[in-house]
Design an enzyme around this catalytic site. Structure first.
Site, PDB file in Angstrom:
ATOM      1  N   HIS A  77       1.539 -10.017   2.062  1.00  0.00           N
ATOM      2  CA  HIS A  77       2.876 -10.332   2.582  1.00  0.00           C
ATOM      3  C   HIS A  77       3.194 -11.823   2.463  1.00  0.00           C
ATOM      4  CE1 HIS A  77       0.854 -11.284   6.540  1.00  0.00           C
ATOM      5  NE2 HIS A  77       1.795 -12.205   6.541  1.00  0.00           N
ATOM      6  N   ASP A 124      -2.828  -5.018   2.767  1.00  0.00           N
ATOM      7  CA  ASP A 124      -2.210  -6.346   2.841  1.00  0.00           C
ATOM      8  C   ASP A 124      -3.143  -7.436   2.315  1.00  0.00           C
ATOM      9  OD1 ASP A 124      -0.427  -8.362   3.375  1.00  0.00           O
ATOM     10  OD2 ASP A 124      -0.773  -8.391   5.542  1.00  0.00           O
ATOM     11  N   SER A 228      -1.412 -16.362   8.676  1.00  0.00           N
ATOM     12  CA  SER A 228      -1.548 -15.197   7.809  1.00  0.00           C
ATOM     13  C   SER A 228      -2.289 -15.526   6.524  1.00  0.00           C
ATOM     14  CB  SER A 228      -0.183 -14.640   7.432  1.00  0.00           C
ATOM     15  OG  SER A 228       0.204 -13.636   8.316  1.00  0.00           O
TER      16      SER A 228
END
Length: 279
Positions: A77, A124, A228
């Site tokens: 992402h 992911d 992230s």
């Protein structure tokens, strides 16, 4: 820009942990409940940058981990587009401080996992191939990948690192030093139960924590926005092993909402295949 991502799958209002920063002075970069990391302690940690024309500056977007002298593992992402142009990314390695110091490294190839659609739906992970090898760089070392049989539990010593926000509404202040925090692994079934109980009717009948995910965190200690793609490592038989990639969660360090990570172990065949194919 701090993006609160509402996962349409289960209507949570849950947040992606890493998003593009607004600018070099206000950048949403720290770990919640952690403290500054010593230079060189986590030599695989990288900062993934994107260029902001408004500021004419490469700003921190996400974290990542060096898993090979020429390969970085991050969250899919963070890349967003499956056909992303490698030239829009830069990598910073070997530094605890986010800005200043060494030059940024170019990326020659971007590979997003073919099954990725959305962080909440799993898969992911993404690979970035560096234009140059970091084999001889100071304070830089690849992190060990897990074995297919590795099982991590709440008894393992695990840490997450990054330059993400230090709370839901507070970015990491200058001098933007890498943050670290010890977190507890939470069994997937318990994590699933915690999310369902805390959100009640909003996700009834929907599985939230998939097999390729891993949960970790404590109330007041967690990864957050800007982290992230970064590493969750555990000390396994004396070696730091990359077990998770920061992926998503509901808020940051909230009770009953552990951070959710991509389980690296689930992607070992894909990672190996891609590195062999393009190396």
């Amino acid at each position: 820009m701090l993006i609160q991502l509402c996962l349409t799958l289960f209507f949570l209002g849950c947040s992606i942990a890493g998003t593009p920063a607004p600018g070099p002075e206000d950048v949403l970069m720290g770990i919640v409940g952690g403290h500054s990391a010593p230079q060189g302690k986590w030599p695989w940690q990288v900062s993934l940058r994107i260029y902001r024309y408004y500021w004419a500056f490469w700003v921190h977007n996400c974290g990542g981990s060096i898993i090979h002298p020429q390969w970085v593992l991050t969250a899919a992402h963070c890349i967003r587009e499956r056909d992303a142009d490698p030239s829009v990314f830069r990598i910073r390695v070997g530094e605890a401080y986010l800005y200043g110091g060494k030059e940024l490294l170019s990326v020659s190839r971007v590979i997003i996992h073919p099954d990725f659609v959305h962080a909440g739906l799993g898969s992911d992970v993404a690979l970035l191939q560096l234009a140059v090898s970091v084999q001889s760089f100071p304070n830089v070392k690849p992190v060990k990948l897990p074995s297919e049989s590795l099982e991590v539990t709440k008894k393992d010593v695990c840490w997450v690192t990054g330059w993400g926000a230090v709370s839901t509404h507070r970015s990491l202040p200058p001098p933007y030093r890498l943050q670290q925090v010890q977190v507890k692994i939470i069994d997937n079934s318990l994590c699933e139960e915690m999310y369902h109980n805390a959100t009640r009717h909003r996700n009834r009948g929907q599985k939230l924590i998939l097999k390729d995910m891993l949960c970790a965190g404590n109330q007041g200690q967690d990864s957050c926005y800007g982290d992230s793609g970064g590493p969750l490592v555990c000390n396994v038989t004396g070696s730091w092993t990359l077990v998770g990639v920061v992926s998503w969660g509901y808020g940051c360090a909230l009770r009953d909402f552990p951070g959710v990570y991509a389980r690296v172990q689930s992607f070992l065949p894909w990672i190996t295949q891609q590195m062999q194919r393009f190396s």
